[in-house]
Design a protein around this motif. Sequence first.
Motif, PDB file in Angstrom:
ATOM      1  N   THR A  92       0.835  -1.194   0.000  1.00 58.38           N
ATOM      2  CA  THR A  92       0.000   0.000   0.000  1.00 58.38           C
ATOM      3  C   THR A  92       0.874   1.250   0.000  1.00 58.38           C
ATOM      4  O   THR A  92       2.064   1.197   0.313  1.00 58.38           O
ATOM      5  N   VAL A  93       0.258   2.371  -0.352  1.00 56.27           N
ATOM      6  CA  VAL A  93       0.915   3.669  -0.261  1.00 56.27           C
ATOM      7  C   VAL A  93      -0.087   4.638   0.346  1.00 56.27           C
ATOM      8  O   VAL A  93      -1.298   4.513   0.144  1.00 56.27           O
ATOM      9  N   THR A  94       0.425   5.587   1.110  1.00 54.33           N
ATOM     10  CA  THR A  94      -0.424   6.601   1.724  1.00 54.33           C
ATOM     11  C   THR A  94      -0.200   7.934   1.039  1.00 54.33           C
ATOM     12  O   THR A  94       0.933   8.406   0.929  1.00 54.33           O
ATOM     13  N   LEU A  95      -1.271   8.533   0.548  1.00 52.04           N
ATOM     14  CA  LEU A  95      -1.220   9.840  -0.087  1.00 52.04           C
ATOM     15  C   LEU A  95      -1.789  10.889   0.866  1.00 52.04           C
ATOM     16  O   LEU A  95      -2.927  10.756   1.326  1.00 52.04           O
ATOM     17  N   GLN A  96      -0.986  11.874   1.178  1.00 50.99           N
ATOM     18  CA  GLN A  96      -1.430  13.008   1.986  1.00 50.99           C
ATOM     19  C   GLN A  96      -1.728  14.162   1.037  1.00 50.99           C
ATOM     20  O   GLN A  96      -0.819  14.798   0.510  1.00 50.99           O
ATOM     21  N   VAL A  97      -2.990  14.416   0.788  1.00 51.15           N
ATOM     22  CA  VAL A  97      -3.416  15.389  -0.219  1.00 51.15           C
ATOM     23  C   VAL A  97      -3.846  16.687   0.449  1.00 51.15           C
ATOM     24  O   VAL A  97      -4.731  16.691   1.322  1.00 51.15           O
ATOM     25  N   HIS A  98      -3.212  17.781   0.058  1.00 52.64           N
ATOM     26  CA  HIS A  98      -3.621  19.104   0.508  1.00 52.64           C
ATOM     27  C   HIS A  98      -4.842  19.523  -0.315  1.00 52.64           C
ATOM     28  O   HIS A  98      -4.717  19.869  -1.493  1.00 52.64           O
ATOM     29  N   ARG A  99      -5.995  19.506   0.315  1.00 51.82           N
ATOM     30  CA  ARG A  99      -7.239  19.760  -0.402  1.00 51.82           C
ATOM     31  C   ARG A  99      -7.705  21.204  -0.215  1.00 51.82           C
ATOM     32  O   ARG A  99      -7.356  21.879   0.764  1.00 51.82           O
ATOM     33  N   PHE A 100      -8.493  21.656  -1.169  1.00 52.62           N
ATOM     34  CA  PHE A 100      -9.000  23.025  -1.127  1.00 52.62           C
ATOM     35  C   PHE A 100     -10.359  23.072  -1.799  1.00 52.62           C
ATOM     36  O   PHE A 100     -10.529  22.576  -2.920  1.00 52.62           O
ATOM     37  N   THR A 101     -11.316  23.647  -1.102  1.00 56.02           N
ATOM     38  CA  THR A 101     -12.645  23.879  -1.668  1.00 56.02           C
ATOM     39  C   THR A 101     -12.928  25.367  -1.609  1.00 56.02           C
ATOM     40  O   THR A 101     -12.936  25.952  -0.518  1.00 56.02           O
ATOM     41  N   PRO A 102     -13.118  26.028  -2.752  1.00 54.25           N
ATOM     42  CA  PRO A 102     -13.325  27.481  -2.744  1.00 54.25           C
ATOM     43  C   PRO A 102     -14.646  27.865  -2.111  1.00 54.25           C
ATOM     44  O   PRO A 102     -15.621  27.115  -2.161  1.00 54.25           O
ATOM     45  N   ARG A 103     -14.650  29.038  -1.518  1.00 53.21           N
ATOM     46  CA  ARG A 103     -15.875  29.572  -0.934  1.00 53.21           C
ATOM     47  C   ARG A 103     -16.807  29.997  -2.069  1.00 53.21           C
ATOM     48  O   ARG A 103     -16.361  30.603  -3.051  1.00 53.21           O
ATOM     49  N   TYR A 145      -5.154   9.168   2.283  1.00 53.52           N
ATOM     50  CA  TYR A 145      -5.752   7.999   1.648  1.00 53.52           C
ATOM     51  C   TYR A 145      -4.696   6.895   1.613  1.00 53.52           C
ATOM     52  O   TYR A 145      -3.577   7.127   1.141  1.00 53.52           O
ATOM     53  N   THR A 146      -5.019   5.733   2.077  1.00 52.90           N
ATOM     54  CA  THR A 146      -4.133   4.574   1.990  1.00 52.90           C
ATOM     55  C   THR A 146      -4.776   3.573   1.048  1.00 52.90           C
ATOM     56  O   THR A 146      -5.891   3.108   1.287  1.00 52.90           O
ATOM     57  N   LEU A 183      -6.330   8.173  -9.491  1.00 55.13           N
ATOM     58  CA  LEU A 183      -7.475   7.622 -10.211  1.00 55.13           C
ATOM     59  C   LEU A 183      -8.138   6.503  -9.402  1.00 55.13           C
ATOM     60  O   LEU A 183      -9.371   6.373  -9.405  1.00 55.13           O
ATOM     61  N   THR A 184      -7.319   5.712  -8.705  1.00 55.04           N
ATOM     62  CA  THR A 184      -7.877   4.675  -7.846  1.00 55.04           C
ATOM     63  C   THR A 184      -8.725   5.294  -6.735  1.00 55.04           C
ATOM     64  O   THR A 184      -9.832   4.813  -6.428  1.00 55.04           O
ATOM     65  N   ILE A 185      -8.219   6.363  -6.133  1.00 50.53           N
ATOM     66  CA  ILE A 185      -8.968   7.051  -5.086  1.00 50.53           C
ATOM     67  C   ILE A 185     -10.265   7.625  -5.649  1.00 50.53           C
ATOM     68  O   ILE A 185     -11.342   7.489  -5.057  1.00 50.53           O
ATOM     69  N   LYS A 186     -10.149   8.259  -6.802  1.00 55.19           N
ATOM     70  CA  LYS A 186     -11.316   8.897  -7.413  1.00 55.19           C
ATOM     71  C   LYS A 186     -12.406   7.879  -7.738  1.00 55.19           C
ATOM     72  O   LYS A 186     -13.604   8.144  -7.559  1.00 55.19           O
ATOM     73  N   ARG A 187     -12.011   6.698  -8.195  1.00 51.60           N
ATOM     74  CA  ARG A 187     -12.978   5.706  -8.669  1.00 51.60           C
ATOM     75  C   ARG A 187     -13.524   4.803  -7.572  1.00 51.60           C
ATOM     76  O   ARG A 187     -14.626   4.270  -7.700  1.00 51.60           O
ATOM     77  N   THR A 188     -12.749   4.643  -6.504  1.00 50.19           N
ATOM     78  CA  THR A 188     -13.170   3.649  -5.507  1.00 50.19           C
ATOM     79  C   THR A 188     -13.385   4.187  -4.109  1.00 50.19           C
ATOM     80  O   THR A 188     -14.015   3.515  -3.288  1.00 50.19           O
TER      81      THR A 188
END
Length: 316
Positions: free
Chosen positions: A8-19, A60-61, A75-80
């Motif tokens: 497995t691999v762990t992805l630490q994603v800096h996310r942003f949702t605009p106001r 995400y792991t 893409l794996t995260i997005k789809r599953t």
Amino acid sequence: MVEANNTTVTLQVHRFTPRPERAERARGGSPFAKKSSPFGGGSDSAARRRPRGKQWVQEYTIPARPSDTVLDCLLTIKRTIDPTLAFRYSCGHGMCGSDAAAINGTPTLLCTATVRDWAKQPSTAPEVDDEGFRRTGDETANEPDVPAENVENNITEGSLGVIELASLPGFPPQRDLIADIDPMLNQIRKLTPYLQADGVLATTAEGKMDVFEYLQNPEQLAKYETLSNCIACGVCEGACPVYAGGDAFVGPAALIWASRFINDSRDTKAMDRMDAIDTADGVAGCQSVRACSRHCPRGIDVGEEMWQIVAKVRER
């Protein structure tokens, strides 16, 4: 080489949702808010303003192999797992440049970065010393290295490591890993990135019109051929410590595109092109840091080309 299974691999994603944007006032807003205000607030400055919104880091792991690309993992995260995760991509083969982002703080393309090259094992050393100060690279360099067999054991047990992802530096984020690269594209457009020939019809040895050709020899082609490989991905601008959306410095990408036509023997506007970039935010803004050369996905030595165009402008 047989790759490890069940890893497995762990992805630490800096996310942003605009106001969400505020609706305009029913009466048309303040009568003092003119676009020509000397204090800013015009449409251009509004477009460059960093958007406000919610920012957080999400982990995400997922199952992954060392040969998988970071784009494969997303893409794996997005789809599953999480269909709300936003990122941009197109060809997936390092040709379009649309998926540029920061991986472990370094601007590069998601589709060419592999888990093997970018996943890092969590450090066993504390991040701060006994007095509460953050440890520097020199201090951690003296720490004993983790034995190779321990790293192999970690992979066997399932963890390939951690990868940190963020949107491309130097550009305002639009959502999650998607950056607004319009400032860079606008700077390129301002420098007329297309051939401007003299329009004189060539003739053959027999004196007939040769309408369709502007002939070049191999030496003339070699002067700009490498520069024509630029895909305007923004990696060089994301790595540049001077560039910040094109306000104080036009950026290495725009100068590379200008240099491509300045070095083209068929183009007749070389002097005009050099005049256009001989400004405070043009070649004068380049500080020769050469960070722009580190991860160009098309193999352009951007720093060297920048030095060459700066020298040519000053010597003309």
